[in-house]
Design an enzyme around this catalytic site. Structure first.
Site, short mmCIF file in Angstrom:
data_model
loop_
_atom_site.label_atom_id
_atom_site.label_comp_id
_atom_site.label_asym_id
_atom_site.label_seq_id
_atom_site.Cartn_x
_atom_site.Cartn_y
_atom_site.Cartn_z
N HIS A 207 15.32 22.93 47.81
CA HIS A 207 15.64 21.55 47.44
C HIS A 207 15.30 20.60 48.60
CE1 HIS A 207 17.51 22.72 43.77
NE2 HIS A 207 18.67 23.12 44.26
N ARG B 262 12.55 14.80 37.71
CA ARG B 262 13.21 14.41 36.46
C ARG B 262 13.57 12.93 36.58
NH1 ARG B 262 18.78 17.30 34.18
NH2 ARG B 262 18.49 16.70 32.01
N SER C 54 23.38 14.61 35.42
CA SER C 54 23.47 16.06 35.55
C SER C 54 24.17 16.43 36.86
CB SER C 54 22.06 16.65 35.51
OG SER C 54 22.10 18.05 35.57
N TYR D 212 10.40 17.25 34.25
CA TYR D 212 11.31 17.88 33.27
C TYR D 212 10.95 17.40 31.87
CZ TYR D 212 15.88 18.95 31.13
OH TYR D 212 16.89 19.44 30.33
N LYS E 293 23.62 20.55 29.01
CA LYS E 293 23.15 20.00 27.73
C LYS E 293 21.65 20.24 27.55
CE LYS E 293 25.88 16.20 25.93
NZ LYS E 293 25.88 14.75 25.68
N GLY E 294 20.91 20.11 28.66
CA GLY E 294 19.47 20.36 28.59
C GLY E 294 18.72 19.34 27.75
P1 A3P Z 1 21.86 18.83 32.24
O1 A3P Z 1 23.00 18.79 33.19
O2 A3P Z 1 21.34 17.45 31.90
O3 A3P Z 1 22.14 19.63 31.01
P2 A3P Z 1 18.78 22.41 38.07
O4 A3P Z 1 18.41 23.74 37.56
O5 A3P Z 1 17.73 21.77 38.92
O6 A3P Z 1 20.13 22.42 38.67
O7 A3P Z 1 18.85 21.44 36.79
C1 A3P Z 1 19.88 21.57 35.88
C2 A3P Z 1 19.55 20.84 34.60
O8 A3P Z 1 18.51 21.56 33.89
C3 A3P Z 1 20.74 20.78 33.67
O9 A3P Z 1 20.62 19.55 32.96
C4 A3P Z 1 20.49 21.98 32.78
O10 A3P Z 1 21.18 21.97 31.56
C5 A3P Z 1 18.99 21.85 32.57
N1 A3P Z 1 18.37 23.07 32.07
C6 A3P Z 1 18.57 24.34 32.47
N2 A3P Z 1 17.84 25.19 31.75
C7 A3P Z 1 17.15 24.46 30.85
C8 A3P Z 1 16.22 24.77 29.81
N3 A3P Z 1 15.87 26.01 29.55
N4 A3P Z 1 15.71 23.74 29.09
C9 A3P Z 1 16.07 22.47 29.35
N5 A3P Z 1 16.95 22.12 30.33
C10 A3P Z 1 17.48 23.09 31.07
#
Ligand code: A3P
Length: 300
Positions: free
Chosen positions: A116, A138, A146, A201, A258-259
């Site tokens: 990161h 994103r 998020s 994203y 939520k994704g």
């Molecule tokens: P949300 O909190 O908006 O749901 P990171 O992995 O960088 O921590 O990012 C986390 C974000 O990616 C979260 O967003 C998570 O739900 C989303 N995420 C994880 N897997 C995913 C997938 N397969 N498709 C879409 N979003 C995903």
């Protein structure tokens, strides 16, 4: 069945977080906030000597931009293309204690690694070796939403006082790994670098098979159409939420919330939306990265 070692380490860090006082969970180094449990100073110190390789598969993202999604995709790409199973542990190098950095230093190529950290803090050797880097961004409105939920659900991080307070901390860069805008501005300078590929994203959500194919091509892992479709199916949000019970133990719902694109509309008030628009305009208007992010489309 016994849990894999990586899950045990992960769960013991979460357990440590549950016992620690919130005010001890973060510390500042060179003006940037880090997690005491995940990236203590000794990890960051040791990284200075970490040896990157030309053929490392290196993933980068500001927190909450979809890093874990991309990690899952790339692990499956590597496995489908080469038959190799990537180690279960999270690839984030600043989470590796010095001893683990030594172990990873001796592992065979091609290694899956990630961070990161912003470009200037990535160990020098990766730049010297011209390691290929895939950077996930994103839109900042969904990123801060998020991040807010993640802070409140992840025991290694302190709980936020409120959405409004977290929003203003995010805008000021007073969150772990620093300012979203500083990261974006730093990566903007690499938009024409052939060793850097920036994906968003949102574009991955729009067309996963195309995104997966582009990632595989960038790292030179040939895939058949059938393999691309299989990986697409296995890395939807729902499929990953389901398999998170194996990959993330009891903490799957911390990472898979939520994704969706556009959840910011359920959190931002008008003043916050305007403040973010102005900051984006001030810092990134007219840049190639901003065109790639389609800010006006996703954030208005
Ligand atoms: P949300 O909190 O908006 O749901 P990171 O992995 O960088 O921590 O990012 C986390 C974000 O990616 C979260 O967003 C998570 O739900 C989303 N995420 C994880 N897997 C995913 C997938 N397969 N498709 C879409 N979003 C995903």
């Amino acid at each position: 069945m016994a849990a894999p070692a990586s899950i045990k380490t992960f769960e013991s860090r979460m357990d440590r977080g549950m016992k620690m006082k919130d005010e001890e969970k973060l510390y500042k180094r060179d003006g940037i906030i880090y997690s005491t449990i995940m990236s203590p100073p000794e990890n960051l110190d040791a990284l200075k000597d970490f040896e990157g390789r030309e053929d490392d598969v290196f993933l980068v993202a500001y927190p909450k931009c979809g890093f874990n999604w991309m990690v899952a995709i790339v692990k499956k790409i590597i496995n489908a293309s080469t038959g190799v199973t990537v180690p279960e542990r999270p690839p984030i190098i600043e989470f590796y204690p010095p001893q683990l950095q030594q172990v990873v230093g001796k592992e065979p190529s091609r290694r899956l690694l990630g961070t990161h950290l912003p470009p200037n803090d990535i160990p020098e050797s990766f730049k010297a070796k011209k390691t290929k880097m895939l950077v996930v961004f994103r839109n900042p409105k969904d990123t801060v939403v998020s991040y807010y939920h993640f802070m409140n659900k992840n025991p290694v991080l302190p709980k936020t006082a409120s959405w409004d307070k977290f929003f203003s901390d995010f805008m000021a860069g007073e969150v772990p790994w620093g300012s979203y805008f500083d990261h974006a501005l730093a990566w903007e300078k690499h938009m024409d670098d052939p060793n850097v590929m920036i994906v968003t994203y949102e574009e991955l959500k729009e067309n996963p098979p195309e995104g997966i194919k582009n990632v595989a091509d960038f790292f030179s892992f040939p895939l058949t159409e059938d393999q691309v479709m299989k990986i697409t199916k296995e890395t939807t949000f729902n499929a990953m939420l389901e398999s998170s019970k194996n990959s993330h133990g009891n903490f799957g719902n911390v990472f898979f919330r939520k994704g969706e694109v556009g959840d910011w509309k359920n959190h931002f008030n008008e003043a916050q939306s305007k403040q973010m628009d102005e900051e984006f305009q001030k810092k990134l208007a007219g840049t190639k990265l901003s065109a790639k992010m389609k800010y006006d489309y996703y954030c208005q």
